[in-house]
Design a protein around this motif. Structure first.
Motif, PDB file in Angstrom:
ATOM      1  N   GLY A   1       6.784  -5.269 -38.726  1.00 39.96           N
ATOM      2  CA  GLY A   1       6.517  -4.049 -39.501  1.00 39.96           C
ATOM      3  C   GLY A   1       7.266  -2.856 -38.940  1.00 39.96           C
ATOM      4  O   GLY A   1       8.068  -2.984 -38.015  1.00 39.96           O
ATOM      5  N   GLN A   2       6.989  -1.702 -39.536  1.00 39.30           N
ATOM      6  CA  GLN A   2       7.766  -0.542 -39.128  1.00 39.30           C
ATOM      7  C   GLN A   2       7.437  -0.056 -37.726  1.00 39.30           C
ATOM      8  O   GLN A   2       8.335   0.318 -36.975  1.00 39.30           O
ATOM      9  CB  GLN A   2       7.568   0.668 -39.952  1.00 39.30           C
ATOM     10  CG  GLN A   2       7.000   0.732 -41.244  1.00 39.30           C
ATOM     11  CD  GLN A   2       6.807   2.210 -41.429  1.00 39.30           C
ATOM     12  OE1 GLN A   2       7.729   2.991 -41.195  1.00 39.30           O
ATOM     13  NE2 GLN A   2       5.610   2.580 -41.759  1.00 39.30           N
ATOM     14  N   ILE A   3       6.159  -0.034 -37.367  1.00 36.63           N
ATOM     15  CA  ILE A   3       5.827   0.399 -36.005  1.00 36.63           C
ATOM     16  C   ILE A   3       6.344  -0.647 -35.019  1.00 36.63           C
ATOM     17  O   ILE A   3       6.939  -0.310 -33.988  1.00 36.63           O
ATOM     18  CB  ILE A   3       4.306   0.609 -35.828  1.00 36.63           C
ATOM     19  CG1 ILE A   3       3.827   1.774 -36.698  1.00 36.63           C
ATOM     20  CG2 ILE A   3       3.963   0.865 -34.359  1.00 36.63           C
ATOM     21  CD1 ILE A   3       2.323   2.001 -36.677  1.00 36.63           C
ATOM     22  N   GLY A   4       6.149  -1.922 -35.372  1.00 33.65           N
ATOM     23  CA  GLY A   4       6.616  -3.004 -34.509  1.00 33.65           C
ATOM     24  C   GLY A   4       8.102  -2.910 -34.211  1.00 33.65           C
ATOM     25  O   GLY A   4       8.537  -3.072 -33.065  1.00 33.65           O
ATOM     26  N   TYR A   5       8.852  -2.611 -35.245  1.00 36.40           N
ATOM     27  CA  TYR A   5      10.314  -2.522 -35.089  1.00 36.40           C
ATOM     28  C   TYR A   5      10.716  -1.397 -34.134  1.00 36.40           C
ATOM     29  O   TYR A   5      11.709  -1.506 -33.414  1.00 36.40           O
ATOM     30  CB  TYR A   5      10.950  -2.301 -36.472  1.00 36.40           C
ATOM     31  CG  TYR A   5      12.449  -2.419 -36.484  1.00 36.40           C
ATOM     32  CD1 TYR A   5      13.061  -3.661 -36.336  1.00 36.40           C
ATOM     33  CD2 TYR A   5      13.255  -1.294 -36.641  1.00 36.40           C
ATOM     34  CE1 TYR A   5      14.438  -3.779 -36.349  1.00 36.40           C
ATOM     35  CE2 TYR A   5      14.640  -1.402 -36.658  1.00 36.40           C
ATOM     36  CZ  TYR A   5      15.231  -2.647 -36.514  1.00 36.40           C
ATOM     37  OH  TYR A   5      16.584  -2.767 -36.525  1.00 36.40           O
ATOM     38  N   ALA A   6       9.929  -0.335 -34.130  1.00 34.13           N
ATOM     39  CA  ALA A   6      10.216   0.780 -33.207  1.00 34.13           C
ATOM     40  C   ALA A   6       9.661   0.500 -31.801  1.00 34.13           C
ATOM     41  O   ALA A   6      10.241   0.903 -30.791  1.00 34.13           O
ATOM     42  CB  ALA A   6       9.591   2.073 -33.762  1.00 34.13           C
ATOM     43  N   LEU A   7       8.529  -0.220 -31.771  1.00 35.37           N
ATOM     44  CA  LEU A   7       7.800  -0.396 -30.509  1.00 35.37           C
ATOM     45  C   LEU A   7       8.440  -1.436 -29.584  1.00 35.37           C
ATOM     46  O   LEU A   7       8.522  -1.235 -28.365  1.00 35.37           O
ATOM     47  CB  LEU A   7       6.354  -0.810 -30.842  1.00 35.37           C
ATOM     48  CG  LEU A   7       5.392  -1.088 -29.694  1.00 35.37           C
ATOM     49  CD1 LEU A   7       5.259   0.134 -28.776  1.00 35.37           C
ATOM     50  CD2 LEU A   7       4.013  -1.477 -30.237  1.00 35.37           C
ATOM     51  N   VAL A   8       8.879  -2.546 -30.189  1.00 37.97           N
ATOM     52  CA  VAL A   8       9.385  -3.656 -29.377  1.00 37.97           C
ATOM     53  C   VAL A   8      10.549  -3.223 -28.460  1.00 37.97           C
ATOM     54  O   VAL A   8      10.511  -3.473 -27.243  1.00 37.97           O
ATOM     55  CB  VAL A   8       9.729  -4.850 -30.296  1.00 37.97           C
ATOM     56  CG1 VAL A   8      10.634  -5.842 -29.613  1.00 37.97           C
ATOM     57  CG2 VAL A   8       8.428  -5.517 -30.767  1.00 37.97           C
ATOM     58  N   PRO A   9      11.561  -2.521 -28.985  1.00 32.80           N
ATOM     59  CA  PRO A   9      12.634  -2.100 -28.071  1.00 32.80           C
ATOM     60  C   PRO A   9      12.191  -1.067 -27.033  1.00 32.80           C
ATOM     61  O   PRO A   9      12.729  -1.040 -25.924  1.00 32.80           O
ATOM     62  CB  PRO A   9      13.704  -1.511 -29.009  1.00 32.80           C
ATOM     63  CG  PRO A   9      13.033  -1.286 -30.315  1.00 32.80           C
ATOM     64  CD  PRO A   9      11.887  -2.238 -30.397  1.00 32.80           C
ATOM     65  N   MET A  10      11.189  -0.260 -27.365  1.00 33.24           N
ATOM     66  CA  MET A  10      10.687   0.691 -26.353  1.00 33.24           C
ATOM     67  C   MET A  10      10.073  -0.067 -25.174  1.00 33.24           C
ATOM     68  O   MET A  10      10.281   0.287 -24.020  1.00 33.24           O
ATOM     69  CB  MET A  10       9.607   1.601 -26.955  1.00 33.24           C
ATOM     70  CG  MET A  10      10.128   2.676 -27.878  1.00 33.24           C
ATOM     71  SD  MET A  10       8.738   3.761 -28.365  1.00 33.24           S
ATOM     72  CE  MET A  10       9.493   4.601 -29.751  1.00 33.24           C
ATOM     73  N   ILE A  11       9.290  -1.111 -25.503  1.00 40.90           N
ATOM     74  CA  ILE A  11       8.656  -1.897 -24.434  1.00 40.90           C
ATOM     75  C   ILE A  11       9.743  -2.585 -23.604  1.00 40.90           C
ATOM     76  O   ILE A  11       9.704  -2.568 -22.361  1.00 40.90           O
ATOM     77  CB  ILE A  11       7.678  -2.939 -25.022  1.00 40.90           C
ATOM     78  CG1 ILE A  11       6.571  -2.249 -25.812  1.00 40.90           C
ATOM     79  CG2 ILE A  11       7.078  -3.804 -23.904  1.00 40.90           C
ATOM     80  CD1 ILE A  11       5.676  -3.215 -26.603  1.00 40.90           C
TER      81      ILE A  11
END
Ligand code: NAX
Length: 316
Positions: A14-24
């Protein structure tokens, strides 16, 4: 070198996932020196998008051995939809994912629920994962917290990092109470109360509160999608402070299992001011609550009690 930490992200396509995964992956969540192994879960209809991020649609595989679980997956609220409309879909998702975490996650796994209705999804997860300590289950109100800091910093034309100790009380919904009564600003002349610097009580008791409460809905209206980057960033802030600790003299807002502090009914997942040390949060105690605030704390607690009842009615 440190042992790797396994981090689960549900709703990874999803949209949050797509932003969150590379941050982690970049170390925004746990620090640049902390290796991470990412577990990314989504559902079969998203499998094609998921191929873009490498992961699984098998909940057991996703949950196995995870130390941190960030639950972004769910049935999101769309424009014009009330949270309550999406309750029953999310109750069934959180019930089954609770069982998977309970059986397969690492001991002492920390859980952050982002997906709405976040507080109540977290409560359902807690109920159906009885072996995970309640201290380990939380929901995200840090985005609202960050927005409150942002409003104050804009108003005073100061750096957002110079503002601290706002509080989001209650539900991650429009009944939340963004409270500035204890917030301070770092100034060249030392630490000053926000109430002293913003001498406009009408704004602080009115527009400031409604702006923070309504910001999520305003973004959905503008983008036709909910906020993704700021939500992902807030999720990293939440886990980072929980695991690595809050700075001395600073608290943050987290949705946690109420123990009855501040006369908030026990047994709700409610956002409180917390400090974190050694991987554990503690509710900040003893803050004076005026009459204006009391009403707002109670109102959002009432909504959460209603949500809880509604969630339970979806179970039977
Ligand atoms: P998206 O619809 O883009 O992503 C959700 C993803 O979850 C989709 O890829 C979907 O396939 C997946 N999913 C659905 N059911 C699943 C299941 N059973 N297991 C695993 N994955 C599943 O929504 P997005 O914009 O990323 O928002 C995600 C959630 O965050 C929503 O519930 C949204 O309301 C909530 N938010 C919460 C915030 C907070 O501060 N607590 C702020 C941002 C956001 O509004």
């Amino acid at each position: 070198a440190k042992d790797p930490v396994r981090v689960l992200v549900t709703g990874a396509a999803g949209q949050i996932g797509y932003a969150l995964v590379p941050m982690i992956a970049r170390g925004v969540m746990l620090g640049a020196d902390q290796p991470v192994i990412l577990h990314m879960l989504d559902i079969p209809p998203a499998a094609e998008a998921l191929n873009g991020v490498v992961a699984t649609t098998d909940v057991v595989e996703a949950c196995t051995g995870v130390n941190i679980a960030v639950m972004v997956g769910g049935f999101p609220r769309k424009e014009g939809m009330e949270r309550k409309d999406v309750m029953s879909k999310n109750v069934s998702i959180y019930k089954s994912q609770a069982s998977a975490l309970e059986k397969h996650a690492a001991a002492n796994c920390k859980v952050l629920v982002v997906a709405n209705p976040a507080n109540t999804n977290a409560l359902i997860l807690k109920e159906f994962a009885p072996s995970i300590p309640e201290k380990n289950i939380s929901c995200l109100t840090r985005l609202d917290h960050n927005r409150a800091l942002g409003q104050i910093s804009e108003r005073l034309n100061v750096q957002v990092s110079d503002v601290k100790n706002v509080i989001i009380w209650g539900n991650h919904s429009s009944t939340q109470y963004p409270d500035v009564n204890h917030a301070t600003v770092n100034t060249p002349a030392g630490e000053k109360a926000v109430r002293e610097l913003v001498s406009d009580d009408a704004w602080l008791n009115g527009e400031f509160i409604t702006t923070v409460q309504q910001r999520g809905a305003a973004i959905i209206k503008a983008r036709k999608l909910s906020s993704a980057l700021s939500a992902a960033s807030a999720a990293c802030d939440h886990i980072r402070d929980w695991v690595l600790g809050t700075p001395e003299g600073t608290w943050v807002s987290m949705g946690v299992y109420s123990d009855g502090s501040y006369n908030v009914p026990a047994g709700l997942i409610y956002s409180f001011p917390v400090t974190c040390q050694n991987g554990e949060w503690k509710i900040v105690q003893g803050l004076p609550i005026d009459e204006f605030s009391r009403k707002k704390l109670d109102l959002t607690a009432e909504e959460l009690s209603e949500e809880k009842a509604l969630a339970y009615s979806c179970l039977s």
